[in-house]
Design a protein around this motif. Sequence first.
Motif, short mmCIF file in Angstrom:
data_model
loop_
_atom_site.label_atom_id
_atom_site.label_comp_id
_atom_site.label_asym_id
_atom_site.label_seq_id
_atom_site.Cartn_x
_atom_site.Cartn_y
_atom_site.Cartn_z
N THR A 47 0.86 -1.18 0.00
CA THR A 47 0.00 0.00 0.00
C THR A 47 0.89 1.23 0.00
O THR A 47 1.86 1.30 0.76
CB THR A 47 -0.92 0.02 1.23
OG1 THR A 47 -1.85 -1.06 1.14
CG2 THR A 47 -1.70 1.32 1.31
N SER A 62 0.95 5.61 -0.09
CA SER A 62 0.26 6.90 -0.02
C SER A 62 0.99 7.96 -0.84
O SER A 62 0.47 9.06 -1.04
CB SER A 62 0.12 7.36 1.43
OG SER A 62 1.40 7.49 2.04
N GLN A 63 2.19 7.62 -1.32
CA GLN A 63 2.97 8.51 -2.17
C GLN A 63 3.62 7.68 -3.28
O GLN A 63 3.87 6.48 -3.11
CB GLN A 63 4.07 9.22 -1.37
CG GLN A 63 3.56 10.06 -0.22
CD GLN A 63 2.80 11.29 -0.68
OE1 GLN A 63 2.98 11.76 -1.81
NE2 GLN A 63 1.94 11.81 0.18
N THR A 82 -10.92 5.35 1.31
CA THR A 82 -9.63 4.77 0.96
C THR A 82 -8.75 5.83 0.32
O THR A 82 -9.14 6.45 -0.66
CB THR A 82 -9.80 3.58 0.00
OG1 THR A 82 -10.64 2.61 0.62
CG2 THR A 82 -8.46 2.96 -0.33
N GLN A 83 -7.56 6.04 0.88
CA GLN A 83 -6.70 7.12 0.43
C GLN A 83 -5.32 6.63 0.00
O GLN A 83 -4.35 7.36 0.08
CB GLN A 83 -6.57 8.17 1.54
CG GLN A 83 -7.90 8.74 1.97
CD GLN A 83 -7.76 9.72 3.12
OE1 GLN A 83 -6.69 10.31 3.30
NE2 GLN A 83 -8.81 9.92 3.88
N HIS A 84 -5.24 5.39 -0.45
CA HIS A 84 -3.95 4.82 -0.82
C HIS A 84 -4.06 4.11 -2.17
O HIS A 84 -5.15 3.77 -2.63
CB HIS A 84 -3.48 3.81 0.23
CG HIS A 84 -3.32 4.39 1.60
ND1 HIS A 84 -4.38 4.54 2.47
CD2 HIS A 84 -2.22 4.86 2.25
CE1 HIS A 84 -3.94 5.09 3.60
NE2 HIS A 84 -2.65 5.29 3.49
N ASN A 136 -3.31 0.67 -3.69
CA ASN A 136 -3.04 -0.72 -3.30
C ASN A 136 -2.52 -1.46 -4.52
O ASN A 136 -3.16 -1.44 -5.58
CB ASN A 136 -4.30 -1.39 -2.75
CG ASN A 136 -4.73 -0.78 -1.43
OD1 ASN A 136 -3.90 -0.54 -0.56
ND2 ASN A 136 -6.01 -0.52 -1.27
N PRO A 155 -7.55 5.10 -5.42
CA PRO A 155 -8.67 5.58 -4.60
C PRO A 155 -9.87 5.95 -5.45
O PRO A 155 -9.73 6.52 -6.55
CB PRO A 155 -8.10 6.81 -3.89
CG PRO A 155 -6.62 6.59 -3.89
CD PRO A 155 -6.33 5.87 -5.17
N ARG A 174 -5.31 15.91 -1.21
CA ARG A 174 -4.01 15.24 -1.13
C ARG A 174 -4.01 13.96 -1.94
O ARG A 174 -3.10 13.73 -2.74
CB ARG A 174 -3.66 14.93 0.33
CG ARG A 174 -2.33 14.20 0.49
CD ARG A 174 -2.03 13.92 1.94
NE ARG A 174 -3.01 13.06 2.56
CZ ARG A 174 -3.04 11.73 2.40
NH1 ARG A 174 -2.16 11.13 1.63
NH2 ARG A 174 -3.95 11.01 3.00
N TRP A 175 -5.03 13.10 -1.76
CA TRP A 175 -4.97 11.83 -2.47
C TRP A 175 -5.34 11.99 -3.95
O TRP A 175 -4.90 11.22 -4.78
CB TRP A 175 -5.78 10.76 -1.77
CG TRP A 175 -7.18 10.50 -2.18
CD1 TRP A 175 -7.63 10.03 -3.38
CD2 TRP A 175 -8.35 10.63 -1.36
NE1 TRP A 175 -8.99 9.88 -3.36
CE2 TRP A 175 -9.45 10.23 -2.13
CE3 TRP A 175 -8.56 11.04 -0.05
CZ2 TRP A 175 -10.76 10.24 -1.64
CZ3 TRP A 175 -9.86 11.03 0.43
CH2 TRP A 175 -10.93 10.64 -0.35
#
Length: 236
Positions: free
Chosen positions: A31, A33-34, A79-81, A83, A101, A115-116
Amino acid sequence: MPPPLRPVTLPPSDAERAALAWAHSARFLTTASQLDQLPPGDLPEIAFVGRSNAGKSTAINTLAQRRQLAFASKTPGRTQHINLFALGPKDQPDAYLADLPGYGYATVARTAKLRWQKVMADYLEVRRNLHGVVLLVDSRHGLTPLDQQLLEFIAPRVVNGEVRLLVLLTKADKLSRKEQDAAVRAGQDALADLATEEADVGLLLFSGLNRTGLGDLASTVHDWTHSGRPVQDLDA
């Protein structure tokens, strides 16, 4: 555009069965986030993206023939990632699926949403490994303004042949045959501007419930990541 849709009662072809076996190898990898948290290397990636209620998790789980490979959040849009799932032989994966996301819900805090959305936009715009995008659209509603915005965003990479595109019209089991035909025609009209000699653009009715379009989806994703190479022996 793909050939006319065939009845779901026909058995899958040998190529589709091989592609489904390959898709069944999907397993969770990481996972992120960046973007810098994604694995290095040059393995091809296929991104699944769509509105938060378009059936993205269902489509990924149906493709992989696993019930809970991709999890749907109890609160849509949370969900902010990104996967990532690996495909192919266990000791040497040959492709990744990227579950991006979902978008379209206003219940998420604005700062988190921005951000996401930027992470997702950066991924779609600059990720070198990205070979194809599967855009999931609820067949009952067609492409929304947000879906159209996403198409416009990725259009430069699609029209020059850098990234392939498949619009997956989900929840097709909820439509009559006449309504399905109308949904396909509307989708084709929406994609007309992306039709160039270089572009690889497709449209497919899909249902996780009765597996409509599953074999075609598996074959498409495999072809995108292997450029016509045969499916590897997953036990090798």
